[in-house]
Design an enzyme around this catalytic site. Structure first.
Site, PDB file in Angstrom:
ATOM      1  N   ARG A 162       0.839  -1.215   0.000  1.00 32.46           N
ATOM      2  CA  ARG A 162       0.000   0.000   0.000  1.00 32.46           C
ATOM      3  C   ARG A 162       0.868   1.257   0.000  1.00 32.46           C
ATOM      4  O   ARG A 162       0.545   2.256   0.644  1.00 32.46           O
ATOM      5  CB  ARG A 162      -0.946   0.053   1.202  1.00 32.46           C
ATOM      6  CG  ARG A 162      -1.867  -1.097   1.343  1.00 32.46           C
ATOM      7  CD  ARG A 162      -2.889  -1.200   0.228  1.00 32.46           C
ATOM      8  NE  ARG A 162      -3.689  -2.384   0.454  1.00 32.46           N
ATOM      9  CZ  ARG A 162      -3.305  -3.609   0.031  1.00 32.46           C
ATOM     10  NH1 ARG A 162      -2.220  -3.768  -0.691  1.00 32.46           N
ATOM     11  NH2 ARG A 162      -4.054  -4.645   0.293  1.00 32.46           N
ATOM     12  N   SER A 239     -10.363  -1.094   4.498  1.00 35.24           N
ATOM     13  CA  SER A 239      -9.511  -1.452   5.641  1.00 35.24           C
ATOM     14  C   SER A 239      -8.950  -0.185   6.267  1.00 35.24           C
ATOM     15  O   SER A 239      -8.259   0.584   5.600  1.00 35.24           O
ATOM     16  CB  SER A 239      -8.348  -2.330   5.181  1.00 35.24           C
ATOM     17  OG  SER A 239      -8.853  -3.463   4.556  1.00 35.24           O
ATOM     18  N   GLU A 339      -4.276   2.775   7.496  1.00 35.10           N
ATOM     19  CA  GLU A 339      -4.023   2.700   6.055  1.00 35.10           C
ATOM     20  C   GLU A 339      -4.743   3.879   5.377  1.00 35.10           C
ATOM     21  O   GLU A 339      -4.275   4.422   4.388  1.00 35.10           O
ATOM     22  CB  GLU A 339      -4.560   1.369   5.514  1.00 35.10           C
ATOM     23  CG  GLU A 339      -4.473   1.256   4.012  1.00 35.10           C
ATOM     24  CD  GLU A 339      -4.968  -0.084   3.479  1.00 35.10           C
ATOM     25  OE1 GLU A 339      -4.865  -1.101   4.184  1.00 35.10           O
ATOM     26  OE2 GLU A 339      -5.467  -0.092   2.342  1.00 35.10           O
TER      27      GLU A 339
HETATM   28  C1  LIG Z   1     -15.508  -0.806   0.784  1.00 34.34           C
HETATM   29  C2  LIG Z   1     -14.063  -0.556   0.427  1.00 34.34           C
HETATM   30  C3  LIG Z   1     -13.232  -1.634   0.138  1.00 34.34           C
HETATM   31  C4  LIG Z   1     -11.881  -1.422  -0.178  1.00 34.34           C
HETATM   32  N1  LIG Z   1     -11.095  -2.516  -0.466  1.00 34.34           N
HETATM   33  C5  LIG Z   1      -9.794  -2.343  -0.778  1.00 34.34           C
HETATM   34  C6  LIG Z   1      -8.974  -3.465  -1.075  1.00 34.34           C
HETATM   35  O1  LIG Z   1      -9.412  -4.611  -1.092  1.00 34.34           O
HETATM   36  N2  LIG Z   1      -7.665  -3.235  -1.353  1.00 34.34           N
HETATM   37  C7  LIG Z   1      -7.136  -1.992  -1.376  1.00 34.34           C
HETATM   38  O2  LIG Z   1      -5.933  -1.867  -1.655  1.00 34.34           O
HETATM   39  N3  LIG Z   1      -7.893  -0.905  -1.118  1.00 34.34           N
HETATM   40  C8  LIG Z   1      -9.209  -1.042  -0.814  1.00 34.34           C
HETATM   41  N4  LIG Z   1      -9.983   0.050  -0.535  1.00 34.34           N
HETATM   42  C9  LIG Z   1      -9.381   1.392  -0.494  1.00 34.34           C
HETATM   43  C10 LIG Z   1      -9.545   2.224  -1.794  1.00 34.34           C
HETATM   44  O3  LIG Z   1     -10.639   1.766  -2.540  1.00 34.34           O
HETATM   45  C11 LIG Z   1      -8.291   2.208  -2.658  1.00 34.34           C
HETATM   46  O4  LIG Z   1      -7.195   2.704  -1.941  1.00 34.34           O
HETATM   47  C12 LIG Z   1      -8.479   3.038  -3.957  1.00 34.34           C
HETATM   48  O5  LIG Z   1      -7.447   2.738  -4.867  1.00 34.34           O
HETATM   49  C13 LIG Z   1      -8.473   4.534  -3.740  1.00 34.34           C
HETATM   50  O6  LIG Z   1      -8.744   5.136  -4.991  1.00 34.34           O
HETATM   51  P1  LIG Z   1      -9.480   6.535  -5.096  1.00 34.34           P
HETATM   52  O7  LIG Z   1      -9.606   6.881  -6.536  1.00 34.34           O
HETATM   53  O8  LIG Z   1     -10.720   6.526  -4.318  1.00 34.34           O
HETATM   54  O9  LIG Z   1      -8.367   7.464  -4.420  1.00 34.34           O
HETATM   55  P2  LIG Z   1      -8.555   8.572  -3.276  1.00 34.34           P
HETATM   56  O10 LIG Z   1      -9.045   7.919  -2.048  1.00 34.34           O
HETATM   57  O11 LIG Z   1      -9.285   9.743  -3.805  1.00 34.34           O
HETATM   58  O12 LIG Z   1      -7.017   8.974  -3.061  1.00 34.34           O
HETATM   59  C14 LIG Z   1      -6.105   8.053  -2.508  1.00 34.34           C
HETATM   60  C15 LIG Z   1      -4.682   8.646  -2.621  1.00 34.34           C
HETATM   61  O13 LIG Z   1      -4.316   8.688  -3.983  1.00 34.34           O
HETATM   62  C16 LIG Z   1      -4.023  10.031  -4.381  1.00 34.34           C
HETATM   63  N5  LIG Z   1      -4.530  10.172  -5.750  1.00 34.34           N
HETATM   64  C17 LIG Z   1      -5.760   9.779  -6.216  1.00 34.34           C
HETATM   65  N6  LIG Z   1      -5.829  10.024  -7.539  1.00 34.34           N
HETATM   66  C18 LIG Z   1      -4.642  10.583  -7.894  1.00 34.34           C
HETATM   67  C19 LIG Z   1      -4.096  11.060  -9.137  1.00 34.34           C
HETATM   68  N7  LIG Z   1      -4.785  11.015 -10.276  1.00 34.34           N
HETATM   69  N8  LIG Z   1      -2.830  11.580  -9.116  1.00 34.34           N
HETATM   70  C20 LIG Z   1      -2.100  11.646  -7.967  1.00 34.34           C
HETATM   71  N9  LIG Z   1      -2.563  11.214  -6.787  1.00 34.34           N
HETATM   72  C21 LIG Z   1      -3.823  10.688  -6.758  1.00 34.34           C
HETATM   73  C22 LIG Z   1      -4.725  10.924  -3.375  1.00 34.34           C
HETATM   74  O14 LIG Z   1      -4.052  12.176  -3.242  1.00 34.34           O
HETATM   75  C23 LIG Z   1      -4.582  10.087  -2.111  1.00 34.34           C
HETATM   76  O15 LIG Z   1      -3.292  10.260  -1.565  1.00 34.34           O
HETATM   77  C24 LIG Z   1     -11.352  -0.113  -0.214  1.00 34.34           C
HETATM   78  C25 LIG Z   1     -12.196   0.972   0.045  1.00 34.34           C
HETATM   79  C26 LIG Z   1     -13.533   0.757   0.362  1.00 34.34           C
HETATM   80  C27 LIG Z   1     -14.429   1.941   0.623  1.00 34.34           C
END
Ligand SMILES: Cc1cc2nc3c(=O)[nH]c(=O)nc-3n(C[C@H](O)[C@H](O)[C@H](O)COP(=O)(O)OP(=O)(O)OC[C@H]3O[C@@H](n4cnc5c(N)ncnc54)[C@H](O)[C@@H]3O)c2cc1C
Length: 346
Positions: A162, A239, A339
């Site tokens: 991560r 998580s 996380e």
């Molecule tokens: C129900 C649920 C289940 C989940 N299960 C998992 C799982 O199984 N495994 C797992 O690894 N994660 C899981 N996650 C966490 C999450 O879904 C992931 O971390 C996901 O990749 C975050 O993507 P996001 O677009 O929502 O990013 P955000 O939450 O908007 O951002 C996350 C980080 O990435 C950065 N970021 C986002 N987009 C960009 C970009 N274009 N350029 C530069 N920086 C950027 C942001 O600044 C921040 O630091 C889960 C979340 C939920 C709600």
């Protein structure tokens, strides 16, 4: 195109925190970043995707920049594999779906993880034994330090559990797209018992050669729906804590101390270190279902904190987080680290 959006963030973070930012901007083309007047934006500037790994601890005083670059392209490679190129704003599970439907291997274990492609490569998302770095070829980004566009090979992204260079150099890169390598030849990753069991429940007789990416995707979706809250119904950021990694001697000492109470402690061997499921530690502290205000430890998966009432305040989640960290530290002598990224007005 760059556009201003309403600054209410309630629907832009899956935890459902009712917060605002000073300014919310969205761009749809990588080239938009060349003409963006960064100097006039309320500081700090933070890029967001789907907001599924964020806990807003209050209003954000600066600018949130959403990477809404769309587009998906599949290209045949000379070695028989396929290259998938996707814009940073593509919902990641949409890619998993398209890939599995085409009978291609690579993304099936990562099915149903919320968020966008940019967020996925920043986070190095992982599930059921697969991480994004395993299939990633390259990332396209705007480097604010160099004021220009760069292409970073997966090997240059500094990936860990991560973790990535993008997280360790915050504010530097805006991810605009990514490319993934997919395979036609069967390559199911079935290391997790839960996947094998789910496939068997769906009628699989046990021969990996008979599997399709779609069958594995459906098994993964089934497991996730059973255990995890649906972001459309219950706010969470998945998580909440990382699984702690202990030096082997510390784990052995812990196992000896706790054998009488709990028998074998579940763990994952990493060589000189041992990974212990944070969910198990939280559960054994009796915190499953624990509530603080509107926040709750999710009853079927104690690693997940949820906005149980729909109107939990950031303070509720923070109080629950503190209580969990302190209880696990006192009971097991292990320090849990979140996380989920905390962002707000501190
Ligand atoms: C129900 C649920 C289940 C989940 N299960 C998992 C799982 O199984 N495994 C797992 O690894 N994660 C899981 N996650 C966490 C999450 O879904 C992931 O971390 C996901 O990749 C975050 O993507 P996001 O677009 O929502 O990013 P955000 O939450 O908007 O951002 C996350 C980080 O990435 C950065 N970021 C986002 N987009 C960009 C970009 N274009 N350029 C530069 N920086 C950027 C942001 O600044 C921040 O630091 C889960 C979340 C939920 C709600």
């Amino acid at each position: 195109m760059i556009r201003n959006l309403p600054t209410d963030l309630s629907r832009r973070n899956t935890f459902g925190m009712k917060v605002r930012c000073a300014r919310l901007l969205e761009f749809t083309e990588a080239a938009d970043l060349d003409v963006l007047d960064w100097g006039v934006l309320p500081a700090p500037v933070k890029v967001i995707g789907g907001g599924s790994n964020l806990l807003f601890t209050g209003d954000f005083p600066g600018t949130l920049l959403h990477a809404a670059v769309r587009g998906v392209r599949f290209t045949d490679a000379p070695d028989g594999t396929l290259l998938l190129e996707a814009g940073a704003g593509e919902p990641f599970d949409g890619l998993c779906d398209q890939v599995a439907r085409r009978g291609l291997w690579g993304l099936e274990n990562l099915s149903l993880i919320p968020g966008e492609t940019g967020g996925a490569v920043v986070q190095n998302i992982g599930a059921y034994g697969v991480e994004v770095k395993d299939v990633l070829v390259r990332v396209e980004a705007y480097d604010r330090q160099a004021a220009g566009h760069v292409t970073l090979a997966a090997a240059d992204c500094g990936y860990g559990y991560r973790d990535s260079r993008f997280k360790r150099e915050p504010g530097r890169f805006v991810v605009t797209g990514a490319a993934f390598r997919l395979r036609r030849d069967p390559s199911p990753q079935l290391g997790y018992r839960g996947i094998r069991e789910a496939l068997q429940r769906n009628g699989w007789a046990g021969d990996p050669a008979t599997l399709t990416p779609q069958a594995v995707r459906e098994a993964v979706i089934g497991i996730r729906r059973e255990k995890l809250p649906d972001p459309a119904e219950t706010g969470s950021a998945g998580s909440f804590f990382k699984n702690p990694v202990l030096p082997r001697e510390d784990f052995d000492a812990l196992q000896e101390r706790e054998r009488a109470a709990f028998g074998e402690i579940p763990h994952f061997d990493l060589g000189g270190h041992v990974k212990v499921p944070a969910a198990w530690l939280i559960d054994r502290c009796g915190l499953k279902g624990r509530r603080r205000g509107g926040a709750q430890v999710f009853p079927t998966q104690p690693l997940v904190l949820v906005n149980a009432t729909g109107d939990a305040a950031p303070e509720d989640v923070l109080a629950l987080e503190d209580e969990i960290i302190e209880t696990v530290r006192q009971r097991f002598g292990i320090c849990l680290h979140p996380e989920v990224e905390h962002i707000g007005n501190e």
